[in-house]
Scaffold this motif. Structure first.
Motif, PDB file in Angstrom:
ATOM      1  N   CYS A   8     -67.673  49.875  -5.359  1.00 31.95           N
ATOM      2  CA  CYS A   8     -67.481  49.180  -6.072  1.00 31.95           C
ATOM      3  C   CYS A   8     -67.575  49.973  -7.419  1.00 31.95           C
ATOM      4  O   CYS A   8     -68.825  51.340  -7.667  1.00 31.95           O
ATOM      5  CB  CYS A   8     -68.551  47.810  -6.614  1.00 31.95           C
ATOM      6  SG  CYS A   8     -68.003  46.211  -5.422  1.00 31.95           S
ATOM      7  N   GLU A  10     -66.196  50.408 -11.029  1.00 28.60           N
ATOM      8  CA  GLU A  10     -65.536  49.974 -12.718  1.00 28.60           C
ATOM      9  C   GLU A  10     -65.966  51.195 -13.433  1.00 28.60           C
ATOM     10  O   GLU A  10     -66.353  52.280 -13.515  1.00 28.60           O
ATOM     11  CB  GLU A  10     -66.062  49.070 -13.274  1.00 28.60           C
ATOM     12  CG  GLU A  10     -66.125  47.601 -12.149  1.00 28.60           C
ATOM     13  CD  GLU A  10     -66.519  45.881 -12.487  1.00 28.60           C
ATOM     14  OE1 GLU A  10     -67.646  46.039 -13.355  1.00 28.60           O
ATOM     15  OE2 GLU A  10     -65.768  45.221 -12.138  1.00 28.60           O
ATOM     16  N   GLN A  41     -61.774  47.385  -7.859  1.00 36.21           N
ATOM     17  CA  GLN A  41     -62.712  47.559  -9.632  1.00 36.21           C
ATOM     18  C   GLN A  41     -61.831  45.727  -8.662  1.00 36.21           C
ATOM     19  O   GLN A  41     -60.947  45.728  -9.175  1.00 36.21           O
ATOM     20  CB  GLN A  41     -61.778  47.897  -9.808  1.00 36.21           C
ATOM     21  CG  GLN A  41     -62.101  47.691 -11.809  1.00 36.21           C
ATOM     22  CD  GLN A  41     -60.517  47.558 -12.130  1.00 36.21           C
ATOM     23  OE1 GLN A  41     -59.396  48.159 -12.107  1.00 36.21           O
ATOM     24  NE2 GLN A  41     -59.836  46.099 -12.774  1.00 36.21           N
ATOM     25  N   GLU A  47     -60.971  49.061 -15.274  1.00 39.47           N
ATOM     26  CA  GLU A  47     -60.141  50.328 -15.279  1.00 39.47           C
ATOM     27  C   GLU A  47     -60.237  51.437 -14.943  1.00 39.47           C
ATOM     28  O   GLU A  47     -61.330  51.896 -16.104  1.00 39.47           O
ATOM     29  CB  GLU A  47     -58.544  49.453 -15.191  1.00 39.47           C
ATOM     30  CG  GLU A  47     -57.420  48.770 -14.994  1.00 39.47           C
ATOM     31  CD  GLU A  47     -58.010  47.454 -16.011  1.00 39.47           C
ATOM     32  OE1 GLU A  47     -58.372  47.318 -16.884  1.00 39.47           O
ATOM     33  OE2 GLU A  47     -56.930  46.672 -15.434  1.00 39.47           O
ATOM     34  N   HIS A  63     -58.286  53.077  -3.249  1.00 38.81           N
ATOM     35  CA  HIS A  63     -59.088  52.303  -4.544  1.00 38.81           C
ATOM     36  C   HIS A  63     -58.288  50.402  -4.504  1.00 38.81           C
ATOM     37  O   HIS A  63     -57.129  50.799  -4.800  1.00 38.81           O
ATOM     38  CB  HIS A  63     -58.074  53.150  -5.383  1.00 38.81           C
ATOM     39  CG  HIS A  63     -59.130  52.950  -7.035  1.00 38.81           C
ATOM     40  ND1 HIS A  63     -60.171  52.113  -6.909  1.00 38.81           N
ATOM     41  CD2 HIS A  63     -59.011  52.248  -7.896  1.00 38.81           C
ATOM     42  CE1 HIS A  63     -60.627  51.864  -8.065  1.00 38.81           C
ATOM     43  NE2 HIS A  63     -59.508  51.391  -8.958  1.00 38.81           N
ATOM     44  N   THR A  65     -57.610  46.831  -6.709  1.00 39.72           N
ATOM     45  CA  THR A  65     -58.088  46.545  -7.714  1.00 39.72           C
ATOM     46  C   THR A  65     -57.738  44.850  -7.895  1.00 39.72           C
ATOM     47  O   THR A  65     -56.952  44.223  -9.054  1.00 39.72           O
ATOM     48  CB  THR A  65     -57.148  47.129  -9.136  1.00 39.72           C
ATOM     49  OG1 THR A  65     -55.689  47.444  -8.941  1.00 39.72           O
ATOM     50  CG2 THR A  65     -57.274  48.580  -9.136  1.00 39.72           C
ATOM     51  N   THR A  83     -66.277  41.638  -3.554  1.00 38.91           N
ATOM     52  CA  THR A  83     -65.770  42.949  -2.491  1.00 38.91           C
ATOM     53  C   THR A  83     -65.429  42.453  -1.117  1.00 38.91           C
ATOM     54  O   THR A  83     -64.497  42.544  -0.212  1.00 38.91           O
ATOM     55  CB  THR A  83     -66.271  43.957  -3.649  1.00 38.91           C
ATOM     56  OG1 THR A  83     -65.691  44.008  -4.232  1.00 38.91           O
ATOM     57  CG2 THR A  83     -65.953  44.918  -2.928  1.00 38.91           C
TER      58      THR A  83
END
Length: 318
Positions: A8, A10, A41, A47, A63, A65, A83
């Motif tokens: 993860c 962020e 994320q 972001e 990646h 989101t 996740t």
């Protein structure tokens, strides 16, 4: 058998950590150095910078989101649960390996390719003293664990040995590294246990322990399937910040003989790897490589926490 690494990331200090983790995989993971890497994320509004996205892309990282942690978005450490559940459902690799962002790979993690008799591989919890784990009847935490077992309809009650103080406790694991066989469905079960415990308000009386709900719910998942859980040895989730407290041979182990290192905030300390005791080999190639990227920028952990609530700040990267 295919394998994918998952982490993860962020906005804030996790960006530097995730980039270093991915770089370490590409350099030191041996035959898995080219394995798929996915960074997530999972909360809208968190972001990462364009520079981080570009760096991850250059490392061949996918990646993602997706807004995965929306129901418990004030609990940052819950990101990994949502996740992992999403990854288990949507990815295709046989073995999925979740890694905390504040960790690095320093040699080939061959034990993560699970033998046929295993569906998961983890390390036990760090310590009993001062923690939430229970040694069984008579322990101050035992009543809490009995409620957790009952709520999760758990009948199996295995024990493990803690890493630092080597006490036998009810099975409780670090969530810093978790390898699973994707088709076993363990991460979906982890999410169900977490949601059930949160719905029932089964957070330990000390509210600071909210940060450990990921590992408490993970304990319920892996205890139910304990005969198919591999306990990784001390080369994995190596607590370099507790090096002096570990038992031999791990107290003296050099970087080249480790696999996966957990450093929490210590890579923000100038010269940290040359200060640990017992000392590391000062001419270690791994040490010199890491020092290209650390220490992280001044205020790495303090200034970048401004976007977190107090509860979130307590929860990110134990």
């Amino acid at each position: 058998m295919s394998l994918a690494f998952i982490a993860c990331v962020e906005r804030g200090y996790l960006e530097d950590e995730a980039k270093l983790l991915c770089r370490s995989i590409r350099r030191y993971a041996g035959c898995y150095r080219d394995a798929a890497i996915y960074t997530f994320q999972p909360r809208p509004g968190m972001e990462v910078s364009d520079d981080t996205v570009s760096a991850l892309h250059e490392l061949g990282v996918t990646h993602v989101t997706e807004p995965l942690n929306t129901r418990f978005d004030d609990y940052a450490i819950g990101n990994k649960i949502f996740t992992c559940a999403w990854a288990e459902e949507h990815l295709t690799e046989d073995i999925l390996v979740f890694l905390d962002s504040d960790t690095v790979i320093v040699s080939e993690p061959g034990d993560l390719i699970l033998a046929q008799e295993f569906d998961a591989a983890v390390r036990p919890c760090n310590r009993w003293e001062g923690g939430i784990s229970s040694t069984g009847p008579g322990d101050a935490n035992e009543a809490y664990w009995r409620r957790v077992y009952h709520t999760c309809r758990q009948t199996a009650e295995p024990f493990v040995e803690t890493v630092v103080d080597r006490r036998q406790v009810r099975a409780y694991f670090s969530a810093g590294i978790i390898a699973v066989r994707r088709r076993a469905g363990l991460w979906a079960e982890w999410k169900r246990h977490f949601e059930r415990l949160m719905e029932e308000g089964l957070v330990p009386d000390d509210k600071r322990r909210l940060r450990q709900m990921d590992e408490i719910s993970l304990a319920m998942t892996l205890s139910r399937n304990f005969e198919r859980v591999r306990i990784l040895d001390g080369r994995y989730n190596y607590l370099i910040y507790r090096r002096s407290e570990l038992c031999s041979p791990y107290r003296e182990t050099q970087l080249e003989d480790l696999v996966h290192i957990h450093y929490i905030s210590k890579f923000s300390v100038p010269g940290y790897l040359r200060q640990v005791q017992p000392p590391l080999n000062p001419s270690s190639e791994i040490l010199e490589w890491l020092e290209q990227y650390i220490p992280f920028p001044a205020g790495h952990h303090s200034s970048t926490r401004s976007w977190l609530t107090e509860g979130q700040a307590a929860g990110l990267n134990k």
